[in-house]
Design an enzyme around this catalytic site. Sequence first.
Site, mmCIF file in Angstrom:
data_model
loop_
_atom_site.group_PDB
_atom_site.id
_atom_site.type_symbol
_atom_site.label_atom_id
_atom_site.label_comp_id
_atom_site.label_asym_id
_atom_site.label_seq_id
_atom_site.Cartn_x
_atom_site.Cartn_y
_atom_site.Cartn_z
ATOM 1 C CE LYS A 172 -1.571 2.884 2.046
ATOM 2 N NZ LYS A 172 -1.247 4.286 1.690
ATOM 3 C CB SER A 227 4.216 9.591 11.195
ATOM 4 O OG SER A 227 2.933 9.017 11.109
ATOM 5 C CD GLU A 248 13.061 0.710 9.771
ATOM 6 O OE1 GLU A 248 13.472 1.685 10.453
ATOM 7 O OE2 GLU A 248 13.668 -0.365 9.708
ATOM 8 C CB CYS A 282 12.838 8.906 8.972
ATOM 9 S SG CYS A 282 13.434 7.536 8.006
ATOM 10 C CD GLU A 379 10.521 12.414 11.219
ATOM 11 O OE1 GLU A 379 9.329 12.116 11.368
ATOM 12 O OE2 GLU A 379 11.342 11.653 10.729
HETATM 13 P P1 ADP Z 1 4.262 10.180 5.867
HETATM 14 O O1 ADP Z 1 3.236 11.279 5.754
HETATM 15 O O2 ADP Z 1 5.590 10.584 6.362
HETATM 16 O O3 ADP Z 1 4.307 9.302 4.655
HETATM 17 P P2 ADP Z 1 2.414 8.656 7.407
HETATM 18 O O4 ADP Z 1 2.669 7.888 8.640
HETATM 19 O O5 ADP Z 1 1.328 9.681 7.426
HETATM 20 O O6 ADP Z 1 3.800 9.278 7.058
HETATM 21 O O7 ADP Z 1 2.113 7.699 6.209
HETATM 22 C C1 ADP Z 1 2.890 6.573 5.901
HETATM 23 C C2 ADP Z 1 2.033 5.569 5.173
HETATM 24 O O8 ADP Z 1 0.988 5.156 6.046
HETATM 25 C C3 ADP Z 1 1.350 6.082 3.918
HETATM 26 O O9 ADP Z 1 1.270 5.013 2.995
HETATM 27 C C4 ADP Z 1 -0.016 6.450 4.417
HETATM 28 O O10 ADP Z 1 -0.983 6.425 3.398
HETATM 29 C C5 ADP Z 1 -0.271 5.341 5.425
HETATM 30 N N1 ADP Z 1 -1.233 5.674 6.478
HETATM 31 C C6 ADP Z 1 -1.530 6.882 6.982
HETATM 32 N N2 ADP Z 1 -2.457 6.782 7.942
HETATM 33 C C7 ADP Z 1 -2.758 5.469 8.057
HETATM 34 C C8 ADP Z 1 -3.642 4.705 8.902
HETATM 35 N N3 ADP Z 1 -4.411 5.267 9.812
HETATM 36 N N4 ADP Z 1 -3.658 3.381 8.725
HETATM 37 C C9 ADP Z 1 -2.885 2.795 7.805
HETATM 38 N N5 ADP Z 1 -2.027 3.432 7.012
HETATM 39 C C10 ADP Z 1 -1.966 4.756 7.116
#
Ligand code: ADP
Length: 475
Positions: A172, A227, A248, A282, A379
């Site tokens: 995903k 994150s 990570e 990161c 960050e």
């Molecule tokens: P960044 O914005 O640094 O990519 P995120 O943690 O927001 O960090 O997103 C990392 C990944 O996790 C992306 O693929 C995002 O679509 C997905 N993501 C964000 N929120 C969720 C959630 N609640 N459940 C599952 N995946 C998520």
Amino acid sequence: METELFIGGKWVPASSGNRFDVLDPATGDVIASVADGGESDAIAAVDAAAEAGPAWAATPPRVRGEALRKAWELMTERADELAKLISLENGKALVDAKGEVTYAAEFFRWFAEEAVRGEGQFATAPSGANRILVTRQPVGVCVLVTPWNFPAAMATRKIGPALAAGCTVVLKPASDTPLTALAMAAILAEAGVPFGVVNVLPSRSSGKVVGRMLKDARVRKLSFTGSTEVGRILLAQAAENVVNTSMELGGNAPFLVFADADLDAAIEGAMIAKMRNGGEACTAANRFYVEASIADEFSRRLAARMSAMRVGPGTDESTQVGPLVNEDTVAKVDSLVRDAVEAGAKAETGGSRPSGAGFYYPPTVLTGVAPDAAILREEIFGPVAPIVTFTGEDEAVRLANDTEYGLVAYVYTGDLARGLRVSEAIEAGMVGLNRGLVSDPAAPFGGVKQSGIGREGGHEGLLEYLESKYIAVNW
Ligand code: ADP
């Protein structure tokens, strides 16, 4: 350019028919419309991965490795075209995008080689009553969730070891950058990876589709990069079915410069640690701690280098710093800088958001940053270097460790004994000692504290996708 879901070896629209737009961060314009996977598509992807699992696990490791090796070759042949795609959807400068393609492809080559290093163990039990036989088996169906900052490398760093180990996957990708992930799927298919082994599910409802997959008992592993905030949610969801996890998460890397350091090397390292990928990493140096006696010189020289960087559209060959990925990211950087400046910090260069289209933020150096400033705790994910002074080794280590994160730290000193002492004392999974870059497919990448669980790359990266099977044998 592929824009549909990739499930069971086929390019398919979302069952809902929904699509979402991908934007060019340099202009904010739409560059593509991508199928928006939903929960039923997620289940279809898990079906495909589960069905392909047994045959892939039974495929000889050499054959699995050769498919990965072929994928490395294809990525290398198409490096320019892939770099353009990364730059187009992520915004990063082409030079960074080219670096990413090499790095990303290298995970396929490394894990092609690791695929045949399946090891086990054979021993006599201490009691002498039996033999202990330990073998390794693939974990099973893996859900891989990746961020937008390295759209190719974060995918290959997970797909490489998963496939080498004999696992099948549903990836995903981040909704800001799904095109590169779809290009990776096409390359893996061309490299001979059988249908269903790799499935890619772009989606704008990440929470729903990932949550749905984690509820499916056939999913045995989650590997997430993103994150800490989202990581926590996913760890809680993974707990329901006791799913194996590799996480990570965020970082807040300190960059320590001692007065005895080679200052030229420290500046060079600082530029890499801060500005690789425009600061959207990161591993990016987030806090510069510089010994008071050299702080003015370091700040002046860093500001001079930062202000000389050419900012522009990532796809322009002469650009050194592209736009940030989206509006939220640039707004966050802007607010962290404003807060710091309001509390007394001085912008030696940069420090304010330009007007006009695109998500640009200029390379910025801040001095006189208050110790409790948010910019030192959060960050930044942008081209901003806050500098704080310290006196003596103990204070440097204390400041470096004053964070809930523990991904990476950078230490510059001319005294190797001090460098190793400080490296051991710092609470981080990785240390760059007189070096501004640690990422390497051959080394274990990962964090301690709230920066994550598990390692990617190296031999450890393969083990994350394997379970030990112990057989007690009498004969
Ligand atoms: P960044 O914005 O640094 O990519 P995120 O943690 O927001 O960090 O997103 C990392 C990944 O996790 C992306 O693929 C995002 O679509 C997905 N993501 C964000 N929120 C969720 C959630 N609640 N459940 C599952 N995946 C998520």
